[in-house]
Design a protein around this motif. Structure first.
Motif, PDB file in Angstrom:
ATOM      1  N   ALA A 228       0.826  -1.213   0.000  1.00 60.98           N
ATOM      2  CA  ALA A 228       0.000   0.000   0.000  1.00 60.98           C
ATOM      3  C   ALA A 228       0.860   1.263   0.000  1.00 60.98           C
ATOM      4  CB  ALA A 228      -0.931   0.003   1.211  1.00 60.98           C
ATOM      5  N   ILE A 229       2.135   1.126   0.343  1.00 64.33           N
ATOM      6  CA  ILE A 229       3.023   2.295   0.342  1.00 64.33           C
ATOM      7  C   ILE A 229       3.130   2.893  -1.053  1.00 64.33           C
ATOM      8  CG2 ILE A 229       5.105   0.901  -0.048  1.00 64.33           C
ATOM      9  CD1 ILE A 229       4.823   4.096   2.073  1.00 64.33           C
ATOM     10  N   ALA A 230       3.000   2.061  -2.111  1.00 62.85           N
ATOM     11  CA  ALA A 230       3.146   2.562  -3.489  1.00 62.85           C
ATOM     12  C   ALA A 230       2.036   3.553  -3.853  1.00 62.85           C
ATOM     13  CB  ALA A 230       3.208   1.402  -4.474  1.00 62.85           C
ATOM     14  N   PRO A 231       0.748   3.186  -3.747  1.00 60.10           N
ATOM     15  CA  PRO A 231      -0.273   4.184  -4.079  1.00 60.10           C
ATOM     16  C   PRO A 231      -0.263   5.390  -3.151  1.00 60.10           C
ATOM     17  CG  PRO A 231      -1.273   2.178  -3.192  1.00 60.10           C
ATOM     18  CD  PRO A 231       0.159   1.868  -3.472  1.00 60.10           C
ATOM     19  N   VAL A 232       0.124   5.175  -1.881  1.00 61.15           N
ATOM     20  CA  VAL A 232       0.228   6.312  -0.962  1.00 61.15           C
ATOM     21  C   VAL A 232       1.275   7.298  -1.463  1.00 61.15           C
ATOM     22  CG1 VAL A 232       0.926   7.025   1.359  1.00 61.15           C
ATOM     23  CG2 VAL A 232      -0.628   5.083   1.055  1.00 61.15           C
ATOM     24  N   LEU A 233       2.428   6.775  -1.897  1.00 54.68           N
ATOM     25  CA  LEU A 233       3.476   7.644  -2.437  1.00 54.68           C
ATOM     26  C   LEU A 233       2.992   8.363  -3.694  1.00 54.68           C
ATOM     27  CD1 LEU A 233       6.691   5.438  -2.038  1.00 54.68           C
ATOM     28  CD2 LEU A 233       6.006   7.418  -0.667  1.00 54.68           C
ATOM     29  N   GLY A 234       2.234   7.662  -4.540  1.00 57.17           N
ATOM     30  CA  GLY A 234       1.707   8.290  -5.741  1.00 57.17           C
ATOM     31  C   GLY A 234       0.769   9.441  -5.419  1.00 57.17           C
ATOM     32  N   ILE A 235      -0.113   9.226  -4.452  1.00 54.73           N
ATOM     33  CA  ILE A 235      -1.066  10.268  -4.070  1.00 54.73           C
ATOM     34  C   ILE A 235      -0.354  11.441  -3.403  1.00 54.73           C
ATOM     35  CG2 ILE A 235      -3.002  10.778  -2.531  1.00 54.73           C
ATOM     36  CD1 ILE A 235      -3.905   7.842  -3.014  1.00 54.73           C
ATOM     37  N   VAL A 236       0.520  11.141  -2.447  1.00 50.81           N
ATOM     38  CA  VAL A 236       1.245  12.190  -1.730  1.00 50.81           C
ATOM     39  C   VAL A 236       2.111  12.989  -2.700  1.00 50.81           C
ATOM     40  CG1 VAL A 236       3.041  12.645  -0.014  1.00 50.81           C
ATOM     41  CG2 VAL A 236       1.204  11.020   0.490  1.00 50.81           C
ATOM     42  N   GLY A 237       2.788  12.290  -3.617  1.00 52.35           N
ATOM     43  CA  GLY A 237       3.637  12.975  -4.586  1.00 52.35           C
ATOM     44  C   GLY A 237       2.854  13.922  -5.464  1.00 52.35           C
ATOM     45  N   ALA A 238       1.670  13.494  -5.935  1.00 53.41           N
ATOM     46  CA  ALA A 238       0.854  14.358  -6.792  1.00 53.41           C
ATOM     47  C   ALA A 238       0.357  15.578  -6.025  1.00 53.41           C
ATOM     48  CB  ALA A 238      -0.326  13.566  -7.358  1.00 53.41           C
TER      49      ALA A 238
ATOM     50  N   SER B 285       9.008  15.886  -5.922  1.00 57.84           N
ATOM     51  CA  SER B 285       7.659  15.406  -5.624  1.00 57.84           C
ATOM     52  C   SER B 285       7.017  14.779  -6.851  1.00 57.84           C
ATOM     53  CB  SER B 285       6.789  16.562  -5.123  1.00 57.84           C
ATOM     54  OG  SER B 285       7.289  17.094  -3.925  1.00 57.84           O
ATOM     55  N   SER B 286       7.249  15.387  -8.018  1.00 55.69           N
ATOM     56  CA  SER B 286       6.726  14.833  -9.262  1.00 55.69           C
ATOM     57  C   SER B 286       7.315  13.455  -9.535  1.00 55.69           C
ATOM     58  CB  SER B 286       7.039  15.791 -10.417  1.00 55.69           C
ATOM     59  OG  SER B 286       6.571  15.280 -11.639  1.00 55.69           O
ATOM     60  N   LYS B 287       8.600  13.317  -9.296  1.00 58.42           N
ATOM     61  CA  LYS B 287       9.244  12.010  -9.457  1.00 58.42           C
ATOM     62  C   LYS B 287       8.661  10.996  -8.467  1.00 58.42           C
ATOM     63  CE  LYS B 287      13.684  13.828 -11.131  1.00 58.42           C
ATOM     64  NZ  LYS B 287      13.711  13.134 -12.429  1.00 58.42           N
ATOM     65  N   LEU B 288       8.388  11.443  -7.260  1.00 58.39           N
ATOM     66  CA  LEU B 288       7.789  10.560  -6.257  1.00 58.39           C
ATOM     67  C   LEU B 288       6.414  10.086  -6.706  1.00 58.39           C
ATOM     68  CD1 LEU B 288       7.993   9.368  -3.357  1.00 58.39           C
ATOM     69  CD2 LEU B 288       6.837  11.445  -2.564  1.00 58.39           C
TER      70      LEU B 288
ATOM     71  N   MET C 256       2.891   5.795  -8.624  1.00 59.10           N
ATOM     72  CA  MET C 256       1.810   5.367  -9.507  1.00 59.10           C
ATOM     73  C   MET C 256       2.207   4.163 -10.350  1.00 59.10           C
ATOM     74  SD  MET C 256       0.168   9.012 -10.735  1.00 59.10           S
ATOM     75  CE  MET C 256      -0.532  10.148  -9.532  1.00 59.10           C
ATOM     76  N   ILE C 257       3.397   4.194 -10.909  1.00 63.90           N
ATOM     77  CA  ILE C 257       3.828   3.061 -11.738  1.00 63.90           C
ATOM     78  C   ILE C 257       4.095   1.833 -10.877  1.00 63.90           C
ATOM     79  CG2 ILE C 257       5.598   2.226 -13.326  1.00 63.90           C
ATOM     80  CD1 ILE C 257       5.925   5.051 -14.349  1.00 63.90           C
ATOM     81  N   SER C 258       4.709   2.030  -9.719  1.00 66.49           N
ATOM     82  CA  SER C 258       4.966   0.907  -8.813  1.00 66.49           C
ATOM     83  C   SER C 258       3.669   0.252  -8.371  1.00 66.49           C
ATOM     84  CB  SER C 258       5.747   1.378  -7.586  1.00 66.49           C
ATOM     85  OG  SER C 258       7.006   1.881  -7.929  1.00 66.49           O
ATOM     86  N   SER C 259       2.621   1.046  -8.214  1.00 60.56           N
ATOM     87  CA  SER C 259       1.331   0.498  -7.787  1.00 60.56           C
ATOM     88  C   SER C 259       0.839  -0.573  -8.750  1.00 60.56           C
ATOM     89  CB  SER C 259       0.286   1.614  -7.683  1.00 60.56           C
ATOM     90  OG  SER C 259       0.631   2.551  -6.704  1.00 60.56           O
ATOM     91  N   VAL C 260       1.028  -0.329 -10.054  1.00 56.99           N
ATOM     92  CA  VAL C 260       0.568  -1.294 -11.050  1.00 56.99           C
ATOM     93  C   VAL C 260       1.347  -2.603 -10.925  1.00 56.99           C
ATOM     94  CG1 VAL C 260       0.294  -1.753 -13.505  1.00 56.99           C
ATOM     95  CG2 VAL C 260      -0.113   0.551 -12.615  1.00 56.99           C
ATOM     96  N   GLY C 261       2.674  -2.503 -10.889  1.00 59.48           N
ATOM     97  CA  GLY C 261       3.490  -3.708 -10.817  1.00 59.48           C
ATOM     98  C   GLY C 261       3.264  -4.504  -9.546  1.00 59.48           C
ATOM     99  N   LEU C 262       3.201  -3.823  -8.404  1.00 59.75           N
ATOM    100  CA  LEU C 262       3.023  -4.513  -7.128  1.00 59.75           C
ATOM    101  C   LEU C 262       1.628  -5.101  -6.998  1.00 59.75           C
ATOM    102  CD1 LEU C 262       4.878  -1.999  -4.779  1.00 59.75           C
ATOM    103  CD2 LEU C 262       5.642  -4.294  -5.420  1.00 59.75           C
TER     104      LEU C 262
END
Length: 383
Positions: free
Chosen positions: A270-280, A298-301, A306-312
């Protein structure tokens, strides 16, 4: 003991799954802002001088950023041959459009400044727009189709057969992920221009980039909701053999349930989508506040998350089959041989640090803003 047997086949497969993710994310983090700048070009730059400022922020680095794309394609070819065979044949028209757009970009960079005519330069500016927006959109459409499953199957002698069509790829969920991908890379391009472009170009980039950050966040959340309530996932129906033969028909797979069941099995992902949301969110706030370095980070984060969320979420699936789930490609049954993965890993350990070091040196040398005065006075500038 043979040297390559020092690392288990299962471990090597996971390492190469991770490396494939690293290469694809590396491509999005570097060449992603190049594409984002191209997609933003008609909106952030109104005069020829302003467009030259925007173009010169990426002109010296875009070719080096392409390395990640080439490495990603090479990794798929060498480490995951069935994935290469199915995706590069089934997605042939989509791949053709991506490559055509990517070919337009270097031609535009090289030819834009060869003549001073307004129509001439505007034509190549639109080529840069196409070269940035089209790949960003289609890459996202591809991800959406992968999550739904792709219409392919393997015959008994492992010949891949793709039974879909190009227009079948343009379904509602895939278009949502495509627009999310486009917004994500426009956000990244806006953050880059905010850092690198001086004056009105940077100011406009902050405005449009913040809109894109909000759009990418909304698209990401909608796609997650769609996965939760309207899209079936894939799962093994028998215990998976992690060190078995590389035979896509070896495992028993069925379609059903939810992809999001992975979060109950492995809560840490769940850390992956959290990072995607926080980064955006941080990118949106940073662009609005005029912050530069932290906003690009932050954009890189956001992209990483977001991409990690798909793979994980999909692990261990790489490319599910919508018409024959048994033919689905997974980490455990679609890799190259044990020896091949080991030899490639040795080469990667040697050369990847060199690529990273060279890339870091290039960005260090090119650090600083591109100004209108610099572009106007520098007759050696080719963009």
């Amino acid at each position: 003991m043979i040297l390559h047997e020092l690392i288990d086949f299962e471990v090597l497969r996971v390492i190469w799954w991770l490396l494939l993710g690293v290469l694809l994310i590396g491509f999005a983090l570097t060449d992603g802002f190049d594409m984002g700048v191209g997609a933003l070009l008609p909106f952030v730059a109104k005069t020829d001088l302003e467009r030259r400022v925007a173009i010169n922020t990426v002109g010296p680095v875009w070719e080096g950023n392409q390395v990640w794309f080439i490495l990603g394609g090479g990794a798929i070819f060498a480490a995951w041959p069935p994935l290469y065979a199915v995706s590069f044949s089934g997605f042939y028209m989509a791949m053709f459009l991506i490559l055509a757009a990517l070919i337009l970009r270097p031609v535009a960079f090289k030819y834009r400044s060869k003549r001073d005519g307004v129509r001439w330069r505007q034509t190549w500016d639109w080529a840069l727009f196409i070269g940035g927006a089209v790949p960003a959109l289609i890459f996202g459409v591809a991800v959406g189709n992968v999550l739904q499953g792709v219409p392919f199957r393997f015959t008994e002698d492992l010949m891949p057969l793709y039974e879909g069509s190009f227009f079948g790829l343009l379904n509602p969920f895939a278009l949502l992920t495509g627009l999310t991908s486009l917004a994500m890379l426009i956000m990244h391009g806006g953050a880059w221009l905010s850092l690198k472009a001086d004056g009105v170009v940077g100011e406009r980039a902050r405005v449009y980039g913040s809109y894109a950050a909000a759009g990418s966040l909304l698209g990401f959340l909608l796609a997650g909701l769609w996965l939760a309530i309207g899209l079936d996932g894939y799962a093994f129906t028998s215990p998976s053999v992690t060190d078995g033969p590389s035979n896509p028909l070896f495992s028993e797979v069925a379609k059903g349930g939810s992809w999001l069941a992975a979060y109950a099995e492995r809560p840490w992902i769940a850390i992956a989508p959290v990072l995607g949301i926080v980064g955006a969110v941080l990118t949106f706030l940073g662009l609005r506040a005029g912050r530069e370095v932290s906003t690009l980070l932050s954009s890189k984060l956001a992209i990483f998350g977001m991409i990690s969320s798909v793979g994980l979420t999909m692990f261990p699936f790489i490319l599910p089959s919508s018409i024959d789930p048994k033919s689905s490609l997974t980490v455990w049954d679609s890799s190259s041989s044990h020896l091949t993965l080991f030899v490639m890993l040795v080469a990667t350990v040697i050369f990847m640090p060199l690529i990273l070091a060279y890339t870091a040196w290039v960005y260090k040398v090119l650090w600083g803003k591109v100004t209108e005065e610099e572009v106007r006075s520098n007759t050696d500038t080719v963009y």
